[in-house]
Motif scaffolding. Structure first.
Motif, short mmCIF file in Angstrom:
data_model
loop_
_atom_site.label_atom_id
_atom_site.label_comp_id
_atom_site.label_asym_id
_atom_site.label_seq_id
_atom_site.Cartn_x
_atom_site.Cartn_y
_atom_site.Cartn_z
N GLY A 1 16.31 -18.07 4.85
CA GLY A 1 17.00 -18.91 5.81
C GLY A 1 17.96 -19.89 5.14
O GLY A 1 18.27 -20.93 5.70
N ILE A 2 18.42 -19.57 3.94
CA ILE A 2 19.34 -20.44 3.20
C ILE A 2 20.56 -19.63 2.81
O ILE A 2 20.45 -18.50 2.33
N ASN A 3 21.73 -20.23 2.98
CA ASN A 3 22.97 -19.57 2.60
C ASN A 3 23.42 -20.14 1.25
O ASN A 3 23.72 -21.33 1.16
N PRO A 4 23.46 -19.31 0.20
CA PRO A 4 23.84 -19.82 -1.12
C PRO A 4 25.34 -20.14 -1.20
O PRO A 4 26.15 -19.51 -0.52
N GLN A 5 25.66 -21.14 -2.03
CA GLN A 5 27.06 -21.48 -2.27
C GLN A 5 27.44 -20.94 -3.64
O GLN A 5 26.79 -21.25 -4.64
N ASN A 6 28.48 -20.12 -3.65
CA ASN A 6 28.91 -19.44 -4.87
C ASN A 6 30.17 -20.13 -5.39
O ASN A 6 31.18 -20.20 -4.71
N ASP A 7 30.11 -20.61 -6.65
CA ASP A 7 31.32 -21.22 -7.23
C ASP A 7 31.94 -20.34 -8.31
O ASP A 7 32.76 -20.78 -9.09
N GLY A 8 31.52 -19.08 -8.37
CA GLY A 8 32.08 -18.14 -9.33
C GLY A 8 31.24 -18.00 -10.60
O GLY A 8 31.33 -16.99 -11.28
N LYS A 9 30.46 -19.01 -10.93
CA LYS A 9 29.61 -18.95 -12.13
C LYS A 9 28.13 -19.09 -11.79
O LYS A 9 27.29 -18.48 -12.43
N VAL A 10 27.83 -19.92 -10.82
CA VAL A 10 26.44 -20.14 -10.42
C VAL A 10 26.33 -20.14 -8.90
O VAL A 10 27.32 -20.33 -8.19
N LEU A 11 25.10 -19.93 -8.44
CA LEU A 11 24.79 -20.05 -7.01
C LEU A 11 23.99 -21.33 -6.82
O LEU A 11 23.10 -21.63 -7.62
N ARG A 12 24.29 -22.05 -5.77
CA ARG A 12 23.53 -23.25 -5.45
C ARG A 12 22.85 -23.04 -4.11
O ARG A 12 23.49 -22.59 -3.15
N LEU A 13 21.57 -23.35 -4.07
CA LEU A 13 20.81 -23.26 -2.83
C LEU A 13 20.41 -24.67 -2.43
O LEU A 13 19.68 -25.34 -3.16
N ALA A 14 20.88 -25.12 -1.28
CA ALA A 14 20.51 -26.44 -0.78
C ALA A 14 19.43 -26.25 0.28
O ALA A 14 19.61 -25.52 1.25
N PHE A 15 18.29 -26.88 0.07
CA PHE A 15 17.16 -26.76 0.99
C PHE A 15 17.22 -27.88 2.01
O PHE A 15 16.97 -29.03 1.68
N PRO A 16 17.54 -27.56 3.26
CA PRO A 16 17.59 -28.60 4.29
C PRO A 16 16.16 -29.02 4.70
O PRO A 16 15.20 -28.31 4.42
N GLN A 17 16.08 -30.16 5.36
CA GLN A 17 14.79 -30.57 5.91
C GLN A 17 14.35 -29.50 6.91
O GLN A 17 15.18 -28.94 7.63
N LEU A 18 13.07 -29.21 6.92
CA LEU A 18 12.55 -28.21 7.85
C LEU A 18 12.45 -28.78 9.25
O LEU A 18 12.01 -29.92 9.44
N THR A 19 12.83 -27.98 10.24
CA THR A 19 12.66 -28.40 11.62
C THR A 19 11.19 -28.18 12.01
O THR A 19 10.47 -27.44 11.35
N GLU A 20 10.78 -28.81 13.08
CA GLU A 20 9.40 -28.67 13.55
C GLU A 20 9.08 -27.21 13.87
O GLU A 20 8.01 -26.70 13.52
N GLU A 21 10.04 -26.51 14.49
CA GLU A 21 9.83 -25.11 14.83
C GLU A 21 9.66 -24.25 13.57
O GLU A 21 8.77 -23.40 13.50
N ARG A 22 10.50 -24.51 12.57
CA ARG A 22 10.42 -23.74 11.32
C ARG A 22 9.11 -24.03 10.60
O ARG A 22 8.50 -23.14 10.01
N ARG A 23 8.65 -25.28 10.64
CA ARG A 23 7.36 -25.63 10.03
C ARG A 23 6.22 -24.83 10.67
O ARG A 23 5.35 -24.34 9.99
N LYS A 24 6.27 -24.73 12.00
CA LYS A 24 5.23 -23.97 12.70
C LYS A 24 5.28 -22.49 12.34
O LYS A 24 4.24 -21.85 12.17
N ASP A 25 6.49 -21.94 12.22
CA ASP A 25 6.64 -20.53 11.81
C ASP A 25 6.06 -20.32 10.41
O ASP A 25 5.37 -19.33 10.15
#
Length: 184
Positions: free
Chosen positions: A87-111
């Motif tokens: 559920g994360i979209n990586p950001q590609n800068d041509g050399k590395v990928l960055r994954l930013a982990f957002p705060q989990l929503t209540e629904e996602r926590r339950k899942d």
């Protein structure tokens, strides 16, 4: 006979280790490289885990940085992460990928809690299957008159105690992971 018991105890412990690694792959709002353990990428025709083709670092608590050893595989890693259930979209800068982990929503926590419970139940089923295999082995030994009826009953009780102990261990691990997921 203790060797047979130890063999089954080791199998049960390995099952718990698998459950623990499954729990680690469930993200809990913090960046943890273990969430990428189950994601594989096509590397020269072979499905290879990301951690074998790239260095994974955590520059801060909410992000991961993936730097491939071979830059030609960057797009493949990006696609593998996008198609995974992270559920994360990586950001590609041509050399590395960055994954930013957002705060989990209540629904996602339950899942995620449901997913953790599913892993825990799978582990308990595996432990019960190990117990069943052991009981069948003891029954066969009793039938061949290698052990007595009393020994069989004792071994069966010891196996049941071992099974209950391991299942309780999984329940405790599950409760701990659920608490971690539900913490804001």
């Amino acid at each position: 006979m203790n060797e047979i018991h130890k063999e089954y105890d080791v199998k049960m412990q390995k099952t718990i280790d698998v459950v623990v690694s499954d729990f680690a792959s469930v993200r809990a709002g913090r960046a943890n490289p273990a969430v990428l353990d189950k994601i594989t990428v096509d590397y020269y025709g072979a499905q290879t885990p990301i951690h074998q083709v790239a260095s994974i670092t955590s520059p801060d608590p909410r992000s991961l940085m993936i730097q491939p050893y071979d830059s030609s595989i960057l797009k493949g890693i990006e696609k593998a992460i996008q198609t995974s259930d992270l559920g994360i979209n990586p950001q590609n800068d041509g050399k590395v990928l960055r994954l930013a982990f957002p705060q989990l929503t209540e629904e996602r926590r339950k899942d995620l809690t449901k997913q953790v419970r599913k892993y825990a139940e799978g582990g308990k089923v595996a432990i019960r299957n190990i117990r069943r295999d052991a009981v069948e082995k003891y029954k066969a030994m009793k039938k061949k008159s290698e052990i007595t009826e009393d020994d069989y009953k004792d071994y069966e009780k010891e196996l049941q105690d071992m099974t209950e102990k391991r299942c309780k261990q999984i329940d405790e691990l599950c409760a701990k992971k659920e608490a971690e997921l539900m913490a804001v």
